[in-house]
Write a protein that holds these residues in place. Structure first.
Motif, short mmCIF file in Angstrom:
data_model
loop_
_atom_site.label_atom_id
_atom_site.label_comp_id
_atom_site.label_asym_id
_atom_site.label_seq_id
_atom_site.Cartn_x
_atom_site.Cartn_y
_atom_site.Cartn_z
N ALA A 335 0.85 -1.19 0.00
CA ALA A 335 0.00 0.00 0.00
C ALA A 335 0.88 1.24 0.00
O ALA A 335 2.06 1.19 0.39
CB ALA A 335 -0.92 0.01 1.22
N TRP A 336 0.31 2.34 -0.45
CA TRP A 336 1.03 3.61 -0.38
C TRP A 336 1.16 4.05 1.08
O TRP A 336 0.45 3.56 1.95
CB TRP A 336 0.29 4.67 -1.20
CG TRP A 336 0.23 4.35 -2.67
CD1 TRP A 336 -0.87 3.90 -3.36
CD2 TRP A 336 1.29 4.42 -3.62
NE1 TRP A 336 -0.55 3.70 -4.68
CE2 TRP A 336 0.77 4.00 -4.88
CE3 TRP A 336 2.63 4.79 -3.55
CZ2 TRP A 336 1.54 3.96 -6.03
CZ3 TRP A 336 3.41 4.76 -4.71
CH2 TRP A 336 2.86 4.35 -5.92
N GLN A 337 2.05 4.98 1.34
CA GLN A 337 2.41 5.35 2.71
C GLN A 337 1.23 5.83 3.54
O GLN A 337 1.26 5.71 4.77
CB GLN A 337 3.48 6.44 2.71
CG GLN A 337 2.97 7.80 2.21
CD GLN A 337 4.06 8.84 2.21
OE1 GLN A 337 5.03 8.73 1.48
NE2 GLN A 337 3.91 9.86 3.04
N ASP A 338 0.19 6.33 2.90
CA ASP A 338 -0.99 6.82 3.62
C ASP A 338 -1.57 5.73 4.52
O ASP A 338 -2.16 6.03 5.56
CB ASP A 338 -2.06 7.28 2.62
CG ASP A 338 -1.51 8.17 1.51
OD1 ASP A 338 -0.50 7.77 0.90
OD2 ASP A 338 -2.09 9.24 1.26
N ALA A 339 -1.39 4.46 4.12
CA ALA A 339 -1.95 3.35 4.88
C ALA A 339 -1.32 3.21 6.26
O ALA A 339 -1.91 2.58 7.15
CB ALA A 339 -1.77 2.05 4.10
N ALA A 340 -0.15 3.80 6.48
CA ALA A 340 0.51 3.69 7.79
C ALA A 340 -0.22 4.46 8.87
O ALA A 340 0.09 4.30 10.06
CB ALA A 340 1.95 4.17 7.69
N LEU A 349 4.05 -4.29 3.04
CA LEU A 349 5.00 -3.37 2.43
C LEU A 349 4.31 -2.03 2.22
O LEU A 349 3.18 -1.98 1.72
CB LEU A 349 5.51 -3.92 1.10
CG LEU A 349 6.26 -5.24 1.15
CD1 LEU A 349 6.64 -5.70 -0.26
CD2 LEU A 349 7.51 -5.13 2.00
N VAL A 350 4.99 -0.96 2.60
CA VAL A 350 4.43 0.38 2.48
C VAL A 350 5.33 1.21 1.58
O VAL A 350 6.55 1.23 1.74
CB VAL A 350 4.29 1.04 3.86
CG1 VAL A 350 3.97 2.52 3.74
CG2 VAL A 350 3.20 0.33 4.67
N GLN A 351 4.72 1.86 0.60
CA GLN A 351 5.47 2.59 -0.42
C GLN A 351 5.50 4.07 -0.11
O GLN A 351 4.48 4.76 -0.14
CB GLN A 351 4.85 2.32 -1.80
CG GLN A 351 5.69 2.79 -2.96
CD GLN A 351 5.26 2.16 -4.27
OE1 GLN A 351 4.35 1.34 -4.32
NE2 GLN A 351 5.92 2.54 -5.36
N TYR A 352 6.70 4.57 0.20
CA TYR A 352 6.88 5.99 0.50
C TYR A 352 6.95 6.76 -0.80
O TYR A 352 7.83 6.52 -1.63
CB TYR A 352 8.17 6.19 1.31
CG TYR A 352 8.40 7.64 1.70
CD1 TYR A 352 7.82 8.16 2.85
CD2 TYR A 352 9.17 8.48 0.91
CE1 TYR A 352 8.01 9.49 3.21
CE2 TYR A 352 9.36 9.81 1.24
CZ TYR A 352 8.78 10.31 2.39
OH TYR A 352 8.97 11.63 2.73
N TRP A 353 6.04 7.75 -0.97
CA TRP A 353 5.95 8.44 -2.25
C TRP A 353 6.05 9.95 -2.17
O TRP A 353 6.19 10.63 -3.20
CB TRP A 353 4.65 8.08 -2.97
CG TRP A 353 3.39 8.51 -2.26
CD1 TRP A 353 2.73 7.82 -1.28
CD2 TRP A 353 2.62 9.70 -2.49
NE1 TRP A 353 1.61 8.51 -0.88
CE2 TRP A 353 1.52 9.66 -1.61
CE3 TRP A 353 2.76 10.78 -3.36
CZ2 TRP A 353 0.56 10.67 -1.57
CZ3 TRP A 353 1.81 11.79 -3.33
CH2 TRP A 353 0.71 11.72 -2.44
N ARG A 354 6.03 10.50 -0.99
CA ARG A 354 6.12 11.95 -0.88
C ARG A 354 7.55 12.41 -1.14
O ARG A 354 8.49 11.61 -1.14
CB ARG A 354 5.67 12.39 0.51
CG ARG A 354 4.23 12.03 0.83
CD ARG A 354 3.24 12.73 -0.07
NE ARG A 354 3.19 14.16 0.15
CZ ARG A 354 2.44 15.00 -0.54
NH1 ARG A 354 1.68 14.56 -1.53
NH2 ARG A 354 2.45 16.29 -0.28
#
Length: 499
Positions: A335-340, A349-354
């Motif tokens: 998931a994208w980082q917002d899920a954290a 796994l979390v995807q940091y995109w900012r």
């Protein structure tokens, strides 16, 4: 200009004062077993430009000494180099590539092709000689996840275009293809139990074009093509936001039963599934069932970003059920980082995109993910996004995260990007290509090259010893390769292109 313009930079590369030349008598020798597919792929790659027959000769145990001027692919290397590691020796005796797995052989073949003259990438026969400099390479990757993302939702791309993209990325040892299959502007995969998702929700794109979708057979063809290049497909079904195409397709997914119009703009954050409606989870379960069945890889990406129209408590409620649905299908959640901001399934796994120089709440998301036992995929928008404008005059791309020049794409390190997120917390790196402004294969080329090789090197090569000066000079030699291959790359003034 360096004589060894290999990208990603190997762990160890030692020149040997010898050369090897491919001739009409050269054979590709391989051990019986999984390496035969790699040998066949290499033969196809080399026959076209060289004009040589290059027969593949398989046997129970090819000799490990002098190869007699042939190319030998051997599955006999110790496990110490891991699944993707390999040893490559080139000299007057020929080429000897050793690995523990077929995947390791395939990665090593990419190094071999970069040591050949640029004409090896040409679609037609070229004059030789096909001489390879003598070298000894020992190599293995830094990170297991080295990905590229293609957004097929904002604009749709035919199967052949996606296959071409896979081939281009595989040449740089990229091993993950993240397909962003759904968004407000389009739903791109046929789902039998909810057919209007594709037939209606897939019928448009940004700007109001015809859109399109993949049948299940077409999606399987993409997955199989990627697998043949030792690349894992990670499908993304973006929920609970970015769902206007689904909501427009099925009124019953909307409170009050009224569907919105289809959307062709590029704004975000206005759509949301209903976290309290049981039909939402029946819909999601059906979709995940079919996507999981089509996708043999272990991962399934559920998006989770920019859900601005979802109440935070509802977001957490939805994410808990969505993660459970994915886990029950035997898949690992990405998931994208917002899920954290919500409880995460351990092992996610979390995807940091900012942007790397983002706000404290942005970087805190990465730390929150690690605190919950997740690992992080680094995709900082101001370094890794392939859709960022190179500069203010770039005709394609967006600039919300600033401009992403070629040096910007290289000058960062995943393990020092976010305080509190260290190397052991990082699964790897990924370069997303969002396609709000990208409409065809030429646009994909222009935005991807020359930036994707930088991400590939960051993900593969050791951090120690990397330098912009070395990378820039090695990258310069790849312009001739891309020209030979018909890649419409951006000739950045930051790079002293050869030829």
């Amino acid at each position: 200009m360096t004589a060894f313009s290999v990208i990603p930079q190997p762990v160890s590369l030692t020149p040997v004062p010898e050369t090897c030349t491919l001739t009409a008598d050269t054979r590709i020798r391989v051990t019986h077993g999984p390496g035969e597919a790699v040998a066949a792929w290499l033969a196809t790659l080399l026959r076209r430009p060289t004009g040589h027959h290059l027969p593949v000769v398989a046997s129970s145990a090819p000799a490990v000494g002098d190869t007699g001027g042939d190319i030998a692919l051997l599955l006999d290397d110790p496990e110490r180099l891991g699944r993707e590691g390999h040893l490559l020796d080139i000299g007057h005796q020929g080429v000897r590539l050793r690995a523990h797995t077929a995947e390791g052989l395939f990665r090593g073949v990419q190094t071999l092709r970069q040591l050949l003259p640029p004409g090896v990438e040409h679609a037609g026969a070229r004059p030789g000689p096909w001489t390879i400099p003598g070298v000894r390479v020992e190599d293995h990757p830094r990170f297991a996840w080295r990905g590229v993302m293609l957004d097929v939702a904002r604009h749709f791309f035919a199967v052949d275009t996606v296959k071409r993209f896979i081939d281009q990325a595989a040449a740089y040892k990229i091993n993950i293809l993240h397909l962003h299959l759904t968004d407000d502007q389009g739903w791109r995969l046929a789902i039998d139990r909810w057919p209007r998702l594709a037939t209606y929700g897939g019928g448009t794109e940004v700007g109001g074009g015809a859109g399109g979708h993949y049948s299940k057979a077409e999606y399987r063809a993409i997955v199989e093509h990627a697998a043949a290049r030792h690349m894992t497909v990670v499908p993304e079904i973006d929920v609970p936001g970015h769902t206007n195409a689904a909501l427009a397709s099925y009124p019953e997914l909307n409170p009050g039963g009224r569907a919105p119009d289809r959307y062709t703009g590029i704004e975000v954050g206005f759509s949301s599934l209903d976290a309290h409606a049981e039909i939402t989870y029946r819909f999601l379960g059906d979709v995940i069932d079919e996507v999981a069945e089509l996708t043999p890889g272990p991962y399934l990406h559920i998006g989770g970003d920019e859900a601005h129209s979802t109440d935070p408590a509802d977001y957490a409620r939805f994410l808990a059920r969505a993660q459970r649905i994915i886990g029950e299908r035997g898949k690992t959640v990405v998931a994208w980082q917002d899920a954290a901001s919500a409880p995460l399934t351990r092992g996610a796994l979390v995807q940091y995109w900012r942007p790397a120089k983002g706000s404290e709440p942005d970087t805190r998301a990465a730390r929150d993910a690690v605190r919950q036992g997740a690992r992080v995929i680094m995709s900082p928008a101001d370094h890794a996004y392939l859709d960022g404008k190179y500069h203010s005059g770039t005709p394609l791309g967006l600039d919300w995260a600033g401009h992403v020049g070629v040096r910007d794409s290289y000058a960062w390190d995943p393990a020092t990007l976010v305080d509190g997120v260290e190397e052991q917390d990082i699964a790897g790196v990924e370069a997303p290509l969002w396609t709000e402004t990208v409409t065809g294969a030429g646009d994909i080329d222009f935005m991807t090259f020359p930036r994707l090789p930088a991400l590939a090197e960051i993900g593969w090569s050791p951090a120690r010893g990397r330098s912009w000066e070395s990378y820039r000079d090695r990258l310069a030699a790849h312009g001739a390769r891309w020209t030979a291959a018909g890649v419409a790359f951006y000739r950045s003034p930051e790079v002293p292109w050869a030829g």
